[in-house]
Design an enzyme around this catalytic site. Structure first.
Site, PDB file in Angstrom:
ATOM      1  N   SER A 228      10.786   1.238  -2.307  1.00  0.00           N
ATOM      2  CA  SER A 228      11.014   0.321  -1.272  1.00  0.00           C
ATOM      3  C   SER A 228      12.409  -0.188  -0.974  1.00  0.00           C
ATOM      4  O   SER A 228      13.217   0.553  -0.654  1.00  0.00           O
ATOM      5  CB  SER A 228       9.945  -0.558  -1.558  1.00  0.00           C
ATOM      6  OG  SER A 228       9.624  -1.895  -0.643  1.00  0.00           O
TER       7      SER A 228
ATOM      8  N   ASP B 128       1.094   1.727   5.851  1.00  0.00           N
ATOM      9  CA  ASP B 128       2.225   0.968   5.374  1.00  0.00           C
ATOM     10  C   ASP B 128       3.232   0.918   6.583  1.00  0.00           C
ATOM     11  O   ASP B 128       3.397   1.947   7.177  1.00  0.00           O
ATOM     12  CB  ASP B 128       3.037   1.836   4.114  1.00  0.00           C
ATOM     13  CG  ASP B 128       4.160   1.129   3.802  1.00  0.00           C
ATOM     14  OD1 ASP B 128       4.890   0.026   4.398  1.00  0.00           O
ATOM     15  OD2 ASP B 128       4.744   1.472   2.692  1.00  0.00           O
TER      16      ASP B 128
ATOM     17  N   HIS C 139       1.401   0.306   0.521  1.00  0.00           N
ATOM     18  CA  HIS C 139       2.717   0.037   0.007  1.00  0.00           C
ATOM     19  C   HIS C 139       2.612  -0.446  -1.474  1.00  0.00           C
ATOM     20  O   HIS C 139       1.613  -1.252  -1.772  1.00  0.00           O
ATOM     21  CB  HIS C 139       3.512  -1.141   0.722  1.00  0.00           C
ATOM     22  CG  HIS C 139       4.877  -1.220   0.371  1.00  0.00           C
ATOM     23  ND1 HIS C 139       5.676  -0.328   0.923  1.00  0.00           N
ATOM     24  CD2 HIS C 139       5.528  -2.122  -0.422  1.00  0.00           C
ATOM     25  CE1 HIS C 139       6.997  -0.801   0.483  1.00  0.00           C
ATOM     26  NE2 HIS C 139       6.849  -1.681  -0.470  1.00  0.00           N
TER      27      HIS C 139
END
Length: 308
Positions: free
Chosen positions: A154, A246, A276
């Site tokens: 991320s 996501d 996610h």
């Protein structure tokens, strides 16, 4: 008129994971204070903690006397290549402890030492504080013995991709590979998956915009927004994995495609039933377990090649 259904996977394991997450970290967490967000996130991470692999040694140290790091040494080290893990958390939450079990399991799977970094967080420290911390640790590792494989998830994948670009631009050798897990790379938030998956479970497009606003990275800086870099040639091999459900999905797709077009070796994988943050679901979701195994295989391959 009935509101359209929000996009959601059907795999039971990942749905159970998401439900368990929301019991600790509510969907509207970004509206809370920073202190509250961090408290919720720490509780969430503790909920998914796992026993340490047998024989794993941890050691904490400061780089340049100020940047906290944690070194993992598995019982069976098979390569001189070291792994460098940069945690996610929107540049706002996360720590050495938040991704401790993930780091330990990757180090164990790859038979390699791994170093994680506790970079400065926003909003107390906006761009480029986190990036500078991570780059200082990278240059420290590259001065040591053996090559380095950079891994991030991320926001951590954003930092990892930017570091690889800066290292190439500054002529720093020794990066054997990069592994980017559901990376945030500066994609167009008005198009593609940012629209299709705007209300996806686990992360919304509004959340992405919030984190960008808090981080305050300049949109014209290609290390902060790697998709904006004009030249992706000459980079080390990459493993990139995205989640279908996501808003960041297309960042992964587009970066993998651009790397391939630039002649970079790319292993691309998209998890069709994942959301996610699926790394934390690796012990309760079949899809997450498969995705984590693929990540470990790629990291192991980069480490083995780098250690030859």
């Amino acid at each position: 008129m009935t509101a359209p259904a929000k996009p959601a996977p059907t795999e039971a394991g990942i749905l159970a994971f998401h439900s368990r997450c929301e019991a600790f970290y509510p969907a509207d967490a970004v509206h809370a204070t920073i202190a509250q967000q961090r408290q919720w996130y720490d509780a969430l991470c503790a909920e998914f903690d796992r026993p340490s692999p047998a024989g794993m040694i941890r050691e904490e140290a400061l780089v340049l006397g100020r940047i906290p790091t944690r070194r993992y040494r598995p019982a069976g080290v098979t390569t001189q290549t070291r792994l460098y893990y940069i945690h996610g958390g929107g540049f706002v939450v996360g720590s050495l402890q938040s991704h401790d079990a993930i780091c330990a399991e990757i180090a164990e799977a790859a038979g390699a030492e791994l170093v994680s970094v506790d970079y400065r967080l926003a909003p107390e420290h906006v761009w480029p504080a986190a990036f500078d911390d991570c780059f200082e640790v990278l240059t420290y590792l590259l001065r040591g013995k053996g090559p380095v494989v950079i891994i991030g998830d991320s926001a951590g994948a954003n930092l990892a991709a930017g570091l690889v670009l800066k290292a190439r631009d500054e002529g720093l050798p020794g990066i054997a590979g990069q592994a980017l897990v559901y990376p945030a790379l500066g994609g167009d938030t008005s198009a593609g998956s940012y629209v299709e998956m705007a209300e996806a479970p686990g992360l919304s497009t509004a959340d992405v915009l919030y984190y960008r606003d808090v981080y305050q990275a300049p949109v014209d800086n290609p290390y902060a927004f790697p998709l904006a870099h004009a030249d992706l040639s000459g980079l080390p091999p990459a493993f990139i994995t995205g989640a279908f459900f996501d808003p960041l999905r297309d960042d992964a797709r587009q970066y993998a495609a651009r790397l391939a077009e630039a002649g970079v070796e790319v292993w691309f994988r998209e998890e069709p039933q994942m959301i996610h943050a699926w790394l934390r679901a690796r012990h309760m979701s079949d899809g997450a377990a498969a995705g984590f195994a693929a990540l470990c295989r790629a990291v192991s391959d980069f480490a083995a090649r780098g250690g030859r």
